[in-house]
Scaffold this motif. Structure first.
Motif, PDB file in Angstrom:
ATOM      1  N   ARG A 243      43.648  49.413   7.253  1.00 23.01           N
ATOM      2  CA  ARG A 243      42.667  48.358   7.907  1.00 23.01           C
ATOM      3  C   ARG A 243      41.270  48.793   7.734  1.00 23.01           C
ATOM      4  N   ARG A 244      40.860  49.989   7.826  1.00 19.16           N
ATOM      5  CA  ARG A 244      39.415  50.424   7.505  1.00 19.16           C
ATOM      6  C   ARG A 244      39.147  50.425   6.234  1.00 19.16           C
ATOM      7  N   THR A 245      40.052  50.832   5.372  1.00 14.11           N
ATOM      8  CA  THR A 245      39.592  50.610   3.842  1.00 14.11           C
ATOM      9  C   THR A 245      39.672  49.404   3.279  1.00 14.11           C
TER      10      THR A 245
ATOM     11  N   PRO B  27      38.959  46.351   4.864  1.00 13.61           N
ATOM     12  CA  PRO B  27      38.560  45.400   6.515  1.00 13.61           C
ATOM     13  C   PRO B  27      38.646  44.007   6.275  1.00 13.61           C
ATOM     14  N   GLY B  28      38.901  43.458   7.254  1.00 11.15           N
ATOM     15  CA  GLY B  28      38.920  41.909   7.423  1.00 11.15           C
ATOM     16  C   GLY B  28      39.340  41.435   8.865  1.00 11.15           C
ATOM     17  N   GLU B  29      39.752  40.273   8.880  1.00 12.95           N
ATOM     18  CA  GLU B  29      40.133  39.768  10.386  1.00 12.95           C
ATOM     19  C   GLU B  29      41.792  39.735  10.365  1.00 12.95           C
ATOM     20  N   TRP B  30      41.937  40.911  10.663  1.00 10.00           N
ATOM     21  CA  TRP B  30      43.411  41.360  10.790  1.00 10.00           C
ATOM     22  C   TRP B  30      43.783  40.750  12.302  1.00 10.00           C
TER      23      TRP B  30
ATOM     24  N   ALA C 234      45.069  43.778  14.964  1.00  9.95           N
ATOM     25  CA  ALA C 234      43.627  44.823  15.200  1.00  9.95           C
ATOM     26  C   ALA C 234      43.121  44.918  16.287  1.00  9.95           C
TER      27      ALA C 234
ATOM     28  N   ASP D 242      46.297  51.843  10.463  1.00 19.07           N
ATOM     29  CA  ASP D 242      44.703  51.959  10.757  1.00 19.07           C
ATOM     30  C   ASP D 242      43.815  52.179   9.810  1.00 19.07           C
TER      31      ASP D 242
ATOM     32  N   ARG E 204      46.267  39.186   7.314  1.00 19.15           N
ATOM     33  CA  ARG E 204      45.163  38.448   7.332  1.00 19.15           C
ATOM     34  C   ARG E 204      44.760  37.615   6.058  1.00 19.15           C
TER      35      ARG E 204
END
Length: 230
Positions: free
Chosen positions: A220-222, A224-227, A230, A217, A163
């Motif tokens: 990505r939770r820690t 966050p952004g427009e992955w 995801a 996962d 991202r």
């Protein structure tokens, strides 16, 4: 003691035998172990030399012999050229191309006699007269280390993602994760954490590879952004 990317990379940057050992152990640590059949046969390299009318440097031959037939290690995004695609352009042996043709990596003709020659990069510019071969790494083996690490973050969707990096997020990466000691000629930095390898794409784009989907996962939770995946 097991493979440790931060501990084992510095000696690999200065010794090509250590670089090949690093690549074998790096690949194995991600479940991508190298076998004898993964290398380019010597006959294909000899054919390339005959076609080009030159002798490939020892480091080039050794790298292809190690993993030339493993595009999952060298060509997930940008492309390591096959021996049949190697070409001499603008006074350099071109061995790699950016995925949209925006750049090429090569070894200058004047450096081909060296066992482990420096690598230069040439940007594809609108003004062709402004294109120059710019220094990239001081050794071909070091360029291969960068290729393997960068391309590993561009692998299968279930293990890799990317991202845009927002303002200040490159600094956050540096605070939260361990910097991999690779010289950042391209402005690209690598970071590591248990089960993770990250690249900041020069501060503009974050790419990440995880050991398994669950680790990806959690990351990505820690972070966050427009992955993309995801």
């Amino acid at each position: 003691m097991g493979f440790d990317i931060v501990r084992d990379l510095p000696p690999a940057l200065h010794d090509r035998a250590a670089a090949w050992t690093f690549i074998r152990e790096f690949a194995g640590s991600w479940g991508l172990s190298l076998g004898r059949e993964d290398g380019t046969p010597d006959g294909e390299l000899a054919e390339a030399e005959e076609r080009l009318g030159l002798r490939l440097p020892a480091a080039v031959r050794e790298a292809y012999a190690l993993f030339g037939r493993r595009p999952d290690l060298h060509s997930n995004l940008d492309t390591l050229l096959s021996p049949g695609e190697l070409a001499v352009e603008h006074g350099a042996l071109v061995f790699r191309e950016e995925n949209q043709g925006a750049a090429r990596w090569g070894v200058l003709r004047d450096d081909l006699a060296a066992a482990d020659p420096p690598v230069h990069v040439r940007q594809d510019l609108a003004d062709r007269y402004a294109e120059l071969w710019e220094p990239w790494t001081d050794r071909f083996s070091a360029a291969v280390l960068e290729i393997v690490m960068a391309e590993s973050t561009q692998g299968p969707e279930e293990l890799c993602d990317g991202r845009d990096l927002g303002p200040g997020e490159d600094d956050e990466l540096a605070r939260r994760f361990t910097l991999v000691p690779f010289p950042a000629e391209s402005g690209q930095n690598f970071y590591t954490a248990p089960g993770l390898l990250m690249s900041d794409g020069g501060g503009a784009w974050l790419s990440v590879r995880a050991r398994d989907p669950e680790t990806l996962d959690r990351f990505r939770r820690t972070f966050p952004g427009e992955w993309v995946n995801a």
